[in-house]
Design an enzyme around this catalytic site. Structure first.
Site, PDB file in Angstrom:
ATOM      1  N   ASP A 431      39.470  36.265  46.594  1.00  0.00           N
ATOM      2  CA  ASP A 431      40.067  35.961  45.299  1.00  0.00           C
ATOM      3  C   ASP A 431      39.835  34.492  44.957  1.00  0.00           C
ATOM      4  O   ASP A 431      39.541  33.664  45.822  1.00  0.00           O
ATOM      5  CB  ASP A 431      41.561  36.273  45.343  1.00  0.00           C
ATOM      6  N   GLU A 434      35.995  31.276  41.889  1.00  0.00           N
ATOM      7  CA  GLU A 434      35.230  30.490  40.901  1.00  0.00           C
ATOM      8  C   GLU A 434      34.965  29.056  41.378  1.00  0.00           C
ATOM      9  O   GLU A 434      33.844  28.591  41.163  1.00  0.00           O
ATOM     10  CB  GLU A 434      35.981  30.452  39.550  1.00  0.00           C
ATOM     11  N   ASP A 524      41.805  39.243  35.906  1.00  0.00           N
ATOM     12  CA  ASP A 524      43.190  39.622  35.619  1.00  0.00           C
ATOM     13  C   ASP A 524      43.348  39.938  34.138  1.00  0.00           C
ATOM     14  O   ASP A 524      43.795  39.097  33.337  1.00  0.00           O
ATOM     15  CB  ASP A 524      44.131  38.501  36.055  1.00  0.00           C
TER      16      ASP A 524
END
Length: 844
Positions: A431, A434, A524
């Site tokens: 997760d 980035e 999300d």
């Protein structure tokens, strides 16, 4: 009056072939043209006297290619391969790309077709900086508000001006706006929670452009011009890919060797054709590497939510799936598995997970695999943080580890292996990869240009400016190479262990990341019908960008309506509201036809029985979608084999199969799975509105386009339709419309509770009306034996006129039975043996 500085002279001075590259000296710079195959030419352009030797990690090492020529006239320079003629106008340096038939594929603009602007590059200064901690749904993040920088070098802004013809364009990663064709759009290529930047552009004319950059970029096709811009590069660098060169390939790659599996143009040839757009993806994989094969279980259902908190809860959910007879292959532990207050520490909390070895052993006994979330950012003072800090392997000014350094990747894996993998973990969830999402630090949504600017500003504080889009690539590399190396070390020590294939669910991807067994998901997102509609095109454009595995949070991550701009679901009553149950059901039905089938989210529980309500048979519809997924497992796993062996796409826009049918260019809510299935999700409510009081109850149909050139069968009713027309397709709550192309061969099997328990025979459903073919792939389902040829690949061919299904095993595999010698002499006998496992569906 003002003095006009003359424009640069772009004319050509000299041309020289050196080895396998052509060097073109201009009045204003230096160009290097490197044909890499019949279908690919690399173009580099710099204003300096030599080219950069900077690492380009997404591109694999390629063999030398010398089968090309060049010739000059007074006006033009032409570089020719068997598939491309690149014509360069000497006076303007304008490039025009033609195919083997002499038809124009792409042209650069007249005048300033290529532009470079030299800029300074910086890094953080080694002195105090102003930092704050920001609480976000991505956890507590350290943010630099103010810091001094020092110059470390120079780079270029680059801009390539283009002229497009009558064509549609796809790719460039994942765009949450739900674009179909990218014509007329401006796309910002930077990483974000809901955005994945991949700089591959694919045209319906059968060519592609791959930017060889790891910096943010912009695609523009608006009134402001048509161009590709890169933010910070040592030089302009891109690949032109002629897809037809790869679509013509008739060989199958098996364990590093090639066998002439499909004959030439003889009658009855064993041929498996692909489109030129498919060929662009194959060319991309030629440049960036094969996609790693996922284990078979990865194509079953994954149950996740934010979050399971204890060992007891995880085992209880898995048991309930088994007791209810619902297919399940993986359960996922989201964030906060670590001890309280130790964000990112790769250690399970002993109070909530007292015996992780027993937990995974119990799950494995029920054929359920276990995935765990791991993060790249760490709390100061934890054991993992202190190790990275001591080794100097944290990014400057922030608490993220540095995967750009080989030692950083090695240390991350060692921590993961010591604290987590040793307990029997099967898969990783990377997760926040980035790892910068400044757009989530605001209450109202920033404008797209502002998000791009803030990302560039934030990421460049901590990463080299020419690498800021590639953090997720290096992070995925850490886990893939770490896990592969772990088993290699055990083998060297003489231990006989069954190797697990790497599975890495991650939110950020880049060029070449398919080599590291990456599954990308769309971030999300929030629950609404509009989001569902847009996600379909987000997925197809992403897969058009060359990376094959993509998924979503089924039902959306956010369901309720919250304070921040991104927490904007429309269903505060969640599963108590039948309107949300309807949306979730349609989302789940769509998810059953995605490369990876995964439920996840916050605001409410996501187990299927939570949707068992009296207002409508939502639960029964979910069970049918789950069962259908498992019945199609031989087909889906064969697509995965084709992805790895044949560089195919699992899912793709309609135009990949029907590029000459302009009707398909702007359709965003239908797509292809393989070349056999066309999936048509339902993207509007037919039973309930946002609230139960808005009960509708209208007959559920949706408009569907059946592309021209073939017939189509309704997957559920087997009704036949001619192509080239719009129809109203029935879409009852029980299922979404799915159509099968005439000539398709679908291998299926009986439903079981997991892929490991699907040990029954494969049977074949043939959809008549046209000749067809299919590549059936079988192996042990896990491990890397397929890299050594330990798999069984069978080519199936349906002859409509003769009403025969022929088969030919094209490799001497060791899985699933003995292989023939590939000569085809036994095809008749094999077809006879298959007779009792074939069902033919015919037009009525």
């Amino acid at each position: 009056m003002l003095y006009c500085v003359p424009a640069k002279d772009r004319s050509m001075k000299s041309v020289e072939r050196k080895g396998d590259a052509l060097f073109v000296t201009l009045q204003s710079g230096l160009q290097k043209l490197t044909p890499l195959s019949d279908g690919i030419i690399r173009v580099q352009f710099t204003g300096k006297e030599s080219f950069s030797d900077a690492e380009k990690p997404g591109i694999v090492k390629l063999p030398a290619f010398s089968d090309w020529t060049h010739e000059e006239t007074a006006e033009k320079l032409t570089v020719r391969t068997k598939a491309i003629s690149l014509v360069i106008h000497k006076k303007s340096n304008r490039f025009c790309y033609y195919d083997a038939k002499g038809e124009l594929l792409l042209a650069e603009s007249e005048g300033r077709s290529k532009e470079l602007e030299e800029i300074p590059t910086y890094r953080l200064a080694d002195q105090a900086m102003e930092k704050v901690f920001v609480d976000t749904p991505d956890g507590r993040k350290e943010v630099v508000r103010d810091a001094a920088r020092v110059q470390v070098g120079t780079a270029y802004h680059t801009r390539l001006h283009l002229i497009f013809g009558e064509e549609a364009l796809f790719g460039l990663g994942q765009h949450e706006e739900g674009y179909g064709s990218l014509r007329g759009k401006r796309i910002y290529l930077h990483q974000a929670n809901r955005k994945i930047a991949v700089p591959l552009l694919v045209s319906t004319k059968g060519y592609g452009l791959l930017l060889n950059t790891y910096a943010p970029a912009i695609f523009n096709d608006t009134e402001e011009g048509t161009y590709l811009y890169t933010e910070t590069d040592p030089e302009m660098d891109f690949f032109f890919i002629a897809g037809a060169a790869f679509a013509r390939e008739k060989e199958v790659a098996l364990a590093g060797k090639k066998e002439a599996a499909f004959a030439g143009e003889k009658e009855g040839a064993w041929e498996c054709g692909t489109s030129a757009m498919d060929g662009v993806v194959r060319g991309y994989r030629f440049l960036t590497g094969k996609a790693a094969m996922l284990p078979r279980w990865a194509f079953g259902y994954w149950q996740s939510q934010e979050r399971y908190e204890t060992q007891e809860e995880i085992l209880g959910v898995a048991k309930e799936y088994r007791d209810r007879g619902i297919g399940l292959d993986c359960i996922v532990l989201d964030w906060c598995s670590w001890p309280d207050g130790q964000w990112g520490q790769k250690t399970l909390d002993p109070e909530r997970f007292p015996d992780p070895d027993l937990m995974t052993k119990t799950l494995h006994a029920e054929h359920v695999h276990f995935m765990i979330s791991v993060w790249p950012n760490l709390t100061e003072g934890t054991e993992n943080y202190e190790e990275f800090q001591k080794k100097g392997l944290l990014l400057p000014g922030i608490n993220n580890y540095n995967p750009l350094e080989a030692e950083g990747r090695k240390t991350y894996w060692q921590q993961a292996e010591k604290g987590i993998f040793c307990h029997g973990v099967d898969a990783w969830w990377c997760d926040n990869s980035e790892p910068f999402t400044p757009e989530w630090n605001t209450l109202i949504r920033p404008e797209s240009a502002k998000s791009y600017e803030e990302y560039c500003k934030t990421a460049s504080l901590h990463l080299p400016q020419d690498r800021i889009n590639a953090y997720g690539f290096y992070h995925a590399q850490a886990l893939y190479e770490g896990q592969r190396g772990y088993y290699e070390k055990l083998r060297e020590q003489g231990e006989n262990v069954r190797e697990k294939r790497v599975v890495n669910l991650t939110r950020s991807g880049y060029v070449g990341q398919q080599r590291f067994a990456a599954v990308l998901w769309s971030g999300d997102i929030s629950a609404s019908w509009e989001t569902l509609r847009r996600q379909i095109a987000a997925g197809t454009n992403f897969c058009a960008s060359g990376l094959p595995y993509w998924t979503v949070d089924i039902g959306a991550f956010f369901v309720k309506n919250g304070l921040q701009w991104f927490w904007d679901g429309q269903y505060d009553e969640t599963t108590k509201n039948p309107a949300y149950c309807e949306l979730f059901t349609r989302w789940y039905q769509w998810g059953a036809f995605l490369p990876v089938f995964r439920g996840h989210g916050t605001d409410c529980r996501r187990e299927l029985w939570e949707f068992d309500r009296p207002e409508a048979p939502f639960y029964q519809a979910l069970l049918l979608a789950n069962r259908t997924r498992y019945e199609l497992m031989p087909y889906l796993y064969s697509l995965a084999g084709q992805v790895t062996l044949e560089d195919a796409s699992f899912m793709k826009p309609l135009s990949f199969g029907f590029s000459e049918d302009p009707e398909t260019w702007e359709i965003t809510d239908q797509y292809l799975v393989g070349k056999e299935l066309m999936v048509c999700p339902v993207t509007e409510s037919h039973y309930f509105g946002k609230d139960e009081a808005e009960k509708r109850g209208a007959k559920c149909v949706r408009k569907v386009y059946l592309p021209v050139g073939c017939g189509w069968y309704d997957f559920w009713t087997e009704r036949y339709y001619e192509g080239g027309q719009w129809i109203l397709a029935d879409a009852p709550l029980e299922h979404i419309p799915v159509f099968v192309r005439a000539g398709s061969i679908l291998p299926k099997t009986a439903f079981a509770l997991s892929t490991e328990e699907q040990t029954g025979e494969i049977y074949f459903q043939v959809y008549d009306g046209k000749d067809g073919s299919f590549l059936l792939y079988e192996d042990e389902g896990d491990g890397y034996g397929y890299e050594k040829g330990e798999c069984k690949v069978t080519f199936l061919r349906w002859l409509s006129k003769e009403q025969k299904l022929l088969c030919k095993e094209i490799n001497k595999g060791t899985c699933g039975g003995a292989a023939d010698d590939g000569s085809g002499e036994d095809a008749g006998n094999q077809a006879k043996a298959l007779a009792d496992r074939i069902r033919v569906v015919r037009p009525l």
